[in-house]
Design a protein around this motif. Structure first.
Motif, short mmCIF file in Angstrom:
data_model
loop_
_atom_site.label_atom_id
_atom_site.label_comp_id
_atom_site.label_asym_id
_atom_site.label_seq_id
_atom_site.Cartn_x
_atom_site.Cartn_y
_atom_site.Cartn_z
N SER A 1 4.27 10.35 4.31
CA SER A 1 4.49 9.17 5.08
C SER A 1 4.10 7.61 4.82
CB SER A 1 3.41 8.99 6.25
OG SER A 1 3.00 7.58 6.92
N PHE A 2 5.37 6.84 4.53
CA PHE A 2 5.83 5.53 4.39
C PHE A 2 4.74 4.55 4.87
CE2 PHE A 2 7.12 1.90 5.44
CZ PHE A 2 7.07 0.70 4.34
N ARG A 3 4.83 4.60 6.19
CA ARG A 3 4.23 3.97 6.32
C ARG A 3 2.44 4.02 6.33
NH1 ARG A 3 7.29 5.74 10.61
NH2 ARG A 3 9.04 3.81 11.35
N PHE A 4 1.59 5.24 6.45
CA PHE A 4 0.22 5.87 5.69
C PHE A 4 0.32 5.08 4.18
CE2 PHE A 4 -1.53 8.71 9.42
CZ PHE A 4 -1.98 8.84 9.39
N GLY A 5 1.63 4.93 3.94
CA GLY A 5 0.87 4.89 2.49
C GLY A 5 0.55 3.19 1.89
N THR A 6 1.81 2.85 2.67
CA THR A 6 1.16 1.52 2.76
C THR A 6 -0.18 1.00 3.36
OG1 THR A 6 3.58 1.37 3.73
CG2 THR A 6 2.40 -1.25 4.17
N LEU A 7 -0.08 1.32 4.72
CA LEU A 7 -1.83 0.99 5.21
C LEU A 7 -2.31 1.08 3.77
CD1 LEU A 7 -1.21 2.07 8.67
CD2 LEU A 7 -1.16 0.02 8.11
N ARG B 1 12.56 7.70 -2.75
CA ARG B 1 12.98 6.89 -3.35
C ARG B 1 13.16 5.40 -2.31
NH1 ARG B 1 17.51 4.55 -2.18
NH2 ARG B 1 18.17 6.37 -0.62
N ILE B 2 13.12 6.08 -0.59
CA ILE B 2 12.76 4.71 0.28
C ILE B 2 11.45 4.03 0.11
CG2 ILE B 2 12.91 3.89 2.85
CD1 ILE B 2 15.27 4.50 1.21
N THR B 3 10.75 5.60 0.39
CA THR B 3 8.76 5.01 0.22
C THR B 3 9.30 4.05 -1.21
OG1 THR B 3 8.09 6.85 0.87
CG2 THR B 3 6.45 5.24 -0.54
N SER B 4 9.51 4.49 -2.23
CA SER B 4 9.08 3.50 -3.67
C SER B 4 10.06 2.40 -3.49
CB SER B 4 10.01 4.33 -4.37
OG SER B 4 10.06 4.08 -5.98
N GLU B 5 11.04 2.60 -3.14
CA GLU B 5 11.74 1.05 -2.89
C GLU B 5 11.06 -0.19 -1.58
OE1 GLU B 5 16.08 0.92 -2.65
OE2 GLU B 5 15.77 2.68 -3.49
N GLN B 6 10.41 0.87 -0.79
CA GLN B 6 9.89 0.02 0.11
C GLN B 6 8.51 -0.80 -0.52
OE1 GLN B 6 9.77 2.47 3.52
NE2 GLN B 6 11.22 1.13 4.69
N ARG B 7 7.17 -0.11 -1.21
CA ARG B 7 6.71 -0.46 -2.08
C ARG B 7 6.96 -0.97 -3.07
NH1 ARG B 7 3.48 5.54 -2.57
NH2 ARG B 7 2.87 5.57 -0.22
N ALA B 8 7.86 -1.45 -3.85
CA ALA B 8 8.63 -2.25 -4.24
C ALA B 8 8.25 -3.53 -3.33
CB ALA B 8 9.60 -1.50 -5.52
N VAL B 9 9.07 -3.48 -3.32
CA VAL B 9 9.82 -4.78 -2.02
C VAL B 9 8.30 -5.71 -1.17
CG1 VAL B 9 10.33 -5.51 -0.28
CG2 VAL B 9 11.61 -4.58 -1.52
#
Length: 751
Positions: free
Chosen positions: A281-287, A681-689
């Motif tokens: 999950s990108f959202r959990f990764g962000t949190l 890929r999307i998670t990596s790009e979002q985390r980079a942003v």
């Protein structure tokens, strides 16, 4: 008829519950055109239904029901729920819920979240039959998502709402109630910031112990472990944690709403997919990677809860986590554009207490030197001349001698009388020059001179400070615009990446579905294809059998046929037709001047021959004779393949089926691999942003702090202007008290 309370699953004595057909939403709309006829209760009969200007009564469709707004003659507004499906033990459920909620004293609750309602088993008349309805008080308020949208920039309000929600869940637990579908649409926030809980269809109260759930709740708020057997006081634990966590996280960092929530999304910060696969999950990764430690810890606990059975989840209660009214961590907001004004009153004294130790000393009094003025000058800067010095007395004597010297010299005939005026003028000028020199050596004059010079320098500095302050305010505004633009672009980029993931994921799903449909079509066609192979394998055997029967039938048997004799047989044999297999067909050719028809026999080799003495009639007899042999041969032809041949054909089908199943699995695996790579890929790009965003926020905070420090200094300098101007005015008046005229008078009189 509704089931009795002793029958929790709604079954009749025969073991199967009678399912009653209920009206559709459209049928209710038609019935509610006339409230005086369709309702049984007097208050509703005289009421007015909320209407669409064109379509009539306006329903709100939901699970198993259509809800209408009805305003009574007295002005009270109700939500009237008309059921469109038969729900197990409906009457007994609502009776138990209404009795339990009615017994709750609102004074004992943290907030008035419960809504009064009444179940009427025969409440609405549709097409000549009475059906049940639910009459509820109309609850005013914004849905939770709408409220968050309106207060997203107010961390204190978000924190306070999180605490009120925890208090609501504590009320539910203390009273043995579980709502069953806690989600944003069923939580209304009133104007005073308290909650109203609506939609009690799936509610549990102690009297319903042993019943089963009638609904599973909103998928983005329910545990992946929940099933329809979970129906008890702990039913809301997971959804309560989901909502509380979202509010607490937003109170810590309101920017999470832009980063994790999708416009129009039926969730707060986390979705069903996040709960089912937290690791992906990108959202959990962000949190879980958030700079705030408490938020990270809370996200980790939320992740762990999604893997636990519903019965093992802890109860959410006030004080479980501290959610202060202020943000959990200091962080500049993209919407904050102000820098504290250092002259704002705070604490005691002229300046705010937080600036203590950072301000310049107050402007000195006009008669006291500034910090740049020497101590001696400061001590002697007074408004009049003090005690005369010996040099002043000597200077006074010298000046007196200079004034009387021309007269003495003239009287002693040492100076011509005609030169007296010139000598007297020169003596006066010399006396004034000596007095001016003496005045400049006085400490009072030197101190005043230094003070005025310092005040003029300060006045010039203040002018520069005011210009610098204007420029700094412009820099602050430019920084605010830059921050807002960057935050908007970052949020848009994150949303675009999420949209790209959704769109690409949809394309992968569409391609996969098309491929699976094609494979499933091939799998479905395998039995038909196997039968076709069997038919193709059997056809040569059948043809061979027919040809064998034709070859075994000599042409001589035709002599037994009518109108055919031995001569005809001989003619056929002479033409090469010895058996029924030697010719395959007969062609009839019209020729001659009298329209005669000739028969041409088509041999097995493909050649055509004309047999003498055989015309159309005899040829048709021969053709019919051959066809009869062929038909009888087909009837006796083999209709089954050998076991070995059948086994080979079945093996081919099995191999083809296995290949297609492998292709199906590969298509699914490839699609999942594509999704995983896309998500990575999307998670990596979002985390980079987000990493760049976080680094930029740190730089912004430093820039803001430096601007605040500079502004404080400039404001202090600007605020000195009035004092400096007053000091300059007083210094000018003081200068008059220390003028040359006053000095000369001081030399003479001593005061």
């Amino acid at each position: 008829m509704a089931a009795t309370p002793s029958d929790p699953n709604g079954r009749t004595g025969l073991g199967v519950r009678n399912i009653r057909r209920f009206p559709t939403g459209g049928e209710y709309v038609e019935a509610l055109q006339n409230t005086a006829v369709c309702f049984r209760e007097p208050e509703l009969k005289s009421g007015t239904v909320g209407r669409d200007p064109v379509l009539g009564p306006k329903p709100i469709s939901g699970n198993f029901a259509s809800v209408f707004s009805v305003t009574s003659r007295s002005g009270r507004r109700y939500a009237v729920k008309c059921f469109t499906q038969d729900v197990a033990a409906q009457e007994s459920r609502y009776d138990a819920i209404s009795r339990h909620l009615a017994a709750l004293g609102r004074a004992a609750l943290s907030q008035p979240w419960n809504i009064g309602f009444e179940y009427q088993s025969q409440g609405v008349l549709v097409a000549g039959q009475w059906y049940p309805l639910l009459k509820m008080e109309w609850a005013e308020g914004n849905s939770l998502i709408r409220w968050i949208e309106d207060h997203r920039a107010d961390p204190a309000a978000l924190g306070a709402l999180a605490n009120r929600f925890a208090a609501l869940t504590a009320d539910l637990a203390a009273t043995g109630v579980a709502h069953g579908d806690l989600q944003h649409g069923n939580l209304l926030v009133a104007r005073d910031g308290t909650f109203r809980l609506v939609d009690y269809d799936g509610m549990f109260v102690p009297a319903l112990a042993g019943y089963r759930a009638t609904e599973m709740g909103h998928r983005n708020y329910q545990s992946p472990q929940r099933s329809d057997t979970d129906f008890g006081p702990g039913l809301d634990r997971f959804s309560a944690w989901v909502i509380y966590f979202s509010l607490a996280a937003l109170s810590a960092d309101p920017m999470l709403w832009d980063q994790l929530h999708e416009s129009g999304g039926e969730f707060l910060l986390l979705t069903e997919e996040d709960f089912r696969a937290p690791a992906a999950s990108f959202r959990f990764g962000t949190l879980l990677s958030h700079p705030d430690r408490r938020l990270r810890d809370l996200a980790g606990r939320m992740r762990d809860l999604s893997a636990q059975p519903l019965s093992e989840l802890p109860t959410l209660a006030p004080g479980t986590f501290s959610v202060p009214a202020a943000p959990l961590r200091a962080r500049p907001s993209a919407h904050s554009t102000s820098i504290p004004h250092p002259s704002a009153p705070s604490g005691s004294g002229t300046h705010p207490s937080w600036l203590t130790g950072h301000l310049q000393s107050a402007v000195p009094s006009p008669l006291t030197a500034s910090p740049s003025v020497s101590a001696s000058a400061s001590a002697s800067a007074v408004s009049h001349f003090q005690r005369r010095r010996r040099v002043d007395v000597a200077l006074a004597c010298c000046m007196a001698l200079l004034v009387v010297a021309p007269a003495i010299l003239t009287a002693g005939s040492l100076l011509a009388a005609s030169a007296y005026p010139t000598a007297q003028g020169g003596a006066l000028l010399a006396a004034f020059g000596a007095g001016s020199t003496g005045r400049r050596t006085r400490s009072e004059v030197r101190a005043l001179r230094l003070l005025r010079r310092d005040l003029r320098r300060r006045s010039q500095t203040i002018g520069h400070s005011e210009k610098a302050l204007v420029n700094l305010d412009q820099e602050v505004q430019a920084l605010d615009r830059h921050i807002q633009d960057r935050e908007a672009k970052d949020s848009a980029r994150i949303r675009q990446l999420q949209a790209d993931q959704n769109n690409e994921g949809a394309r992968v799903t569409i391609t996969l579905n098309q491929r699976l449909a094609a494979i499933d079509g091939e799998l479905a066609a395998l039995p038909r294809q196997e039968q076709e192979r069997r038919d193709r394998a059997l056809a040569p055997l059948q043809r061979s059998h027919v040809q064998d029967q034709l070859r075994r039938t000599p042409i001589g048997e035709t002599a037994k046929l009518s109108n055919l004799g031995a001569g005809t047989t001989s003619a056929l044999i002479s033409a090469g037709i010895r058996t029924a297999a030697d010719f395959t067909a007969v062609r009839y050719v019209t020729g001659g001047g009298y329209g005669t028809v000739s028969a041409m026999f088509v041999l097995a080799s493909g050649h055509q021959v004309k047999v003498p003495s055989i015309g159309e009639k005899r040829a048709r007899t021969l053709e019919s004779w051959r066809k009869g042999i062929e038909d009888r041969a087909r009837q006796s032809a083999p209709v089954k393949l050998s076991p070995a041949e059948l086994h080979n054909l079945a093996a081919q089908t099995t191999a083809e089926r296995s290949r297609l199943h492998n292709e199906r699995k590969k298509a699914q695996t490839d699609a999942q691999t594509h999704r995983d790579r896309l998500r990575t890929r999307i998670t990596s790009e979002q985390r980079a942003v987000m990493d760049a965003q976080q680094a930029a926020r740190v730089d912004d905070a430093r820039a803001r702090a430096e601007m605040s420090r500079r502004r404080a200094q400039l404001v202090l300098q600007r605020d000195d202007r009035a004092a400096v101007d007053a000091a300059l005015t007083l210094a000018r008046r003081t200068r008059r008290g220390l003028s040359l005229r006053r000095y000369l008078l001081f030399l003479v009189t001593g005061r």
